[in-house]
Design an enzyme around this catalytic site. Sequence first.
Site, PDB file in Angstrom:
ATOM      1  N   ASP A  27       0.825  -1.214   0.000  1.00 33.35           N
ATOM      2  CA  ASP A  27       0.000   0.000   0.000  1.00 33.35           C
ATOM      3  C   ASP A  27       0.862   1.267   0.000  1.00 33.35           C
ATOM      4  O   ASP A  27       1.985   1.260   0.498  1.00 33.35           O
ATOM      5  CB  ASP A  27      -0.907  -0.011   1.245  1.00 33.35           C
TER       6      ASP A  27
ATOM      7  N   HIS B  97       2.708   3.842  -8.977  1.00 32.73           N
ATOM      8  CA  HIS B  97       2.489   2.420  -9.276  1.00 32.73           C
ATOM      9  C   HIS B  97       3.702   1.832 -10.006  1.00 32.73           C
ATOM     10  O   HIS B  97       4.087   0.688  -9.768  1.00 32.73           O
ATOM     11  CB  HIS B  97       1.227   2.231 -10.111  1.00 32.73           C
TER      12      HIS B  97
ATOM     13  N   LEU C 161       5.498 -17.868  -5.342  1.00 34.98           N
ATOM     14  CA  LEU C 161       5.093 -16.473  -5.390  1.00 34.98           C
ATOM     15  C   LEU C 161       3.631 -16.400  -5.829  1.00 34.98           C
ATOM     16  O   LEU C 161       3.299 -16.784  -6.955  1.00 34.98           O
ATOM     17  CB  LEU C 161       5.995 -15.729  -6.384  1.00 34.98           C
TER      18      LEU C 161
END
Length: 238
Positions: free
Chosen positions: A14, A31, A128
Amino acid sequence: MTDKPLNHIGFIMDGNGRWAQRRGLTRSDGHKEGAKNLKRVLEACQKRGIHYMTLYAFSTENWHRPEPEVHLLMTLFRQYLAEAIKEFKPENDVQFRFIGDRKRFTKDIQERMATLEGLCSGKENYHLTVCLSYSGRDEIKRAVQKMMQDAIDGKIKPEDVTENTVSNYLDTAGLPDPDLIVRTSGEQRLSGFLLWQASYAEFYFPKVHWPEFSEADLDDAIEAYNTRDRRFGKVKVA
Ligand code: IPE
Ligand code: IPE
Ligand code: MG
């Protein structure tokens, strides 16, 4: 290596937007930087002997963000997947898995996910898992739907349902539960991340935003984890 067994770490990545805003950049820049940092953090985890890593990258609620931001995130996923496919090396021994409601993505993104998963199939050392169009409630809802269908088809009876059965209907079937969940940016909530699986996870909430979460921050998280007393409801033996 960590002192206490730390087999599975989850990251709620976040703060990309706030990181960018502080620097007078766009949310898109945030981002992009967040995606770059992801690779660094994953390598750092591997170096520390953590074999399962699960990342919250895009929630079902994130579809409600403004269209240009959703569009940009889709472009980044595409690029990230294409790079991961191109740079795939069997010796890395990483199994990628994408969880969430992948039907909501465009066909090309779904195909790239499947291609990457196919390339890694049978890899066992590192796992992952990337949560995309994911929320724990949606995952549980889809699991209940599958279980009910199997009951209708006579494959399962109510009295056969154990906690393990429920785990096996979830997207994370076969993965161990997370030991430690790290959410960057100081927010202290799950926002739907691994609701069932996080039952006995330890939590760590650093203030730092995801794009600048460093190896040193990871070490701080592990150090905090090492001081926790994981009782699992039992009484500590002196
Ligand atoms: C996390 O960063 C990335 C996604 C949820 C896709 P945010 O975009 O939530 O960044 P903030 O919380 O607005 O700073
Ligand atoms: C949670 O972050 C989801 C991801 C990191 C992918 P959000 O930024 O969407 O969560 P809220 O809105 O602050 O709860
Ligand atoms: Mg956020």
